[in-house]
Design a protein around this motif. Structure first.
Motif, mmCIF file in Angstrom:
data_model
loop_
_atom_site.group_PDB
_atom_site.id
_atom_site.type_symbol
_atom_site.label_atom_id
_atom_site.label_comp_id
_atom_site.label_asym_id
_atom_site.label_seq_id
_atom_site.Cartn_x
_atom_site.Cartn_y
_atom_site.Cartn_z
ATOM 1 N N PRO A 147 0.796 -1.538 -0.003
ATOM 2 C CA PRO A 147 -0.027 -0.175 -0.020
ATOM 3 C C PRO A 147 0.884 1.319 -0.011
ATOM 4 O O PRO A 147 0.174 2.493 -0.547
ATOM 5 C CB PRO A 147 -0.934 -0.074 1.457
ATOM 6 C CG PRO A 147 -0.215 -1.147 2.128
ATOM 7 C CD PRO A 147 0.612 -2.024 1.266
ATOM 8 N N GLN A 174 -13.053 4.054 0.508
ATOM 9 C CA GLN A 174 -12.368 2.614 -0.168
ATOM 10 C C GLN A 174 -11.663 2.973 -1.551
ATOM 11 O O GLN A 174 -11.149 1.991 -2.309
ATOM 12 C CB GLN A 174 -12.961 1.504 -0.151
ATOM 13 C CG GLN A 174 -13.392 0.950 1.378
ATOM 14 C CD GLN A 174 -12.073 0.136 2.080
ATOM 15 O OE1 GLN A 174 -12.166 -0.991 1.695
ATOM 16 N NE2 GLN A 174 -11.868 0.995 3.041
ATOM 17 N N ILE A 177 -8.156 1.757 -2.172
ATOM 18 C CA ILE A 177 -7.982 0.426 -2.005
ATOM 19 C C ILE A 177 -8.301 -0.363 -3.232
ATOM 20 O O ILE A 177 -9.456 -0.227 -3.871
ATOM 21 C CB ILE A 177 -8.966 -0.157 -0.801
ATOM 22 C CG1 ILE A 177 -8.414 0.756 0.441
ATOM 23 C CG2 ILE A 177 -8.468 -1.606 -0.709
ATOM 24 C CD1 ILE A 177 -7.169 0.496 0.870
ATOM 25 N N ARG A 182 -9.968 -5.866 -2.124
ATOM 26 C CA ARG A 182 -11.180 -6.017 -1.298
ATOM 27 C C ARG A 182 -11.912 -7.305 -1.343
ATOM 28 O O ARG A 182 -12.353 -7.656 -0.562
ATOM 29 C CB ARG A 182 -12.164 -4.626 -1.944
ATOM 30 C CG ARG A 182 -11.546 -3.376 -1.786
ATOM 31 C CD ARG A 182 -12.853 -2.399 -2.273
ATOM 32 N NE ARG A 182 -12.296 -1.335 -3.137
ATOM 33 C CZ ARG A 182 -12.908 -0.430 -3.540
ATOM 34 N NH1 ARG A 182 -14.294 -0.490 -3.404
ATOM 35 N NH2 ARG A 182 -12.492 0.599 -4.317
ATOM 36 N N ILE A 209 -7.620 -1.215 5.266
ATOM 37 C CA ILE A 209 -7.213 -2.508 4.654
ATOM 38 C C ILE A 209 -8.227 -3.901 5.317
ATOM 39 O O ILE A 209 -8.659 -4.723 4.680
ATOM 40 C CB ILE A 209 -6.054 -2.647 4.840
ATOM 41 C CG1 ILE A 209 -5.234 -1.965 3.873
ATOM 42 C CG2 ILE A 209 -5.470 -4.367 4.020
ATOM 43 C CD1 ILE A 209 -3.552 -1.812 3.921
#
Length: 256
Positions: A147, A174, A177, A182, A209
């Motif tokens: 990340p 999100q 992400i 996910r 996360i």
């Protein structure tokens, strides 16, 4: 699913900074920092970006993490186990090196918006180090998710305060992400190895996360004098602590 922090590199006597504090000190040896930026790698990076330009920060980070970090036996065991996802939160390339001999994997890294025209939240590379569409991750058996970016394969770093202001503005919904992260996290919980949560940014990232994951999280954190906020975070996120230090845990794991 393994969730790796920089503390894992202490098992390898790594020739790179192995904590955010080490990285802040290293940056401070390269550039004279004001008092407010000392000891905090994100503030130090922001000062360097503002006063010396983003390209200087990226070159310094590439230099700091240029020495190859050999994968530890734990890195290699994780690669051989081929979990659906490995989250690696530090900038070294040890986990990628451990995966190099495996089939069916690729990597997604968070990326900064600092470059002109750069509007992506993340970038993807296949096992050969060629950049590819993030959608290709659906074909991989194992996804390596970094990340904060990494030195390999493209010296891509999410580090300065300004990087995180942009990400944290959107992360609650999100957007930063990746979709495949996910999807994969819904299948189970995380095992935290070499991680600390004594900094608000580290907690914010881990919280997002873990969001909507399958639960059953564990953290190897024996022998660590945790802060009050750290303990509160572990309780909030229902992360059970394994009361062993990391070397002892790895030794027990190898013997099992």
């Amino acid at each position: 699913m393994p969730y790796l922090g920089p503390g894992l590199l202490e098992l390898a006597a790594a020739p790179v900074p192995t904590t955010p504090e080490d990285l802040a000190a290293w940056l401070g040896r390269q550039v004279a920092l004001p008092k407010r930026a000392r000891g905090n790698c994100w503030a130090a990076a922001q000062y360097i970006e503002t006063s010396r330009h983003r390209s200087t920060l990226d070159k310094l980070m590439a230099t700091a993490f240029a020495p190859p970090v050999p994968p530890t036996p734990l890195h290699r065991a994780l690669a051989a186990a081929a979990p659906p996802m490995i989250v690696d939160t530090w900038y070294d390339g040890a986990m990628r090196a451990a995966l190099a001999g495996q089939q069916g994997w690729g990597e997604i890294q968070g990326c900064p918006h600092a470059k002109i025209g750069e509007m992506r939240w993340y970038r993807a590379w296949d096992a050969a180090g060629q950049e590819c569409p993030p959608e290709q991750a659906a074909e991989w058996r194992t996804l390596l998710y970094k990340p904060h970016g990494g030195v390999v394969p493209a010296a891509n770093f999410l580090l300065a305060d300004s990087d995180y202001v942009e990400v944290l503005t959107e992360i609650d919904i999100q957007t930063p992400i990746p979709e495949d992260v996910r999807r994969r996290r819904a299948g189970g919980g995380f095992l935290f190895l070499g991680c600390r949560f004594h900094d608000q940014l580290l907690r914010s990232y881990a919280r997002q996360i873990l969001k909507r994951s399958g639960g059953g999280h564990l953290a190897v954190m024996g022998g660590i004098e945790m802060t009050r906020n750290e303990r509160a975070f572990l309780e909030e996120m229902q992360i059970a602590v394994i009361d062993q230090d990391l070397p002892a845990f790895v030794t027990a794991l190898a013997a099992s």
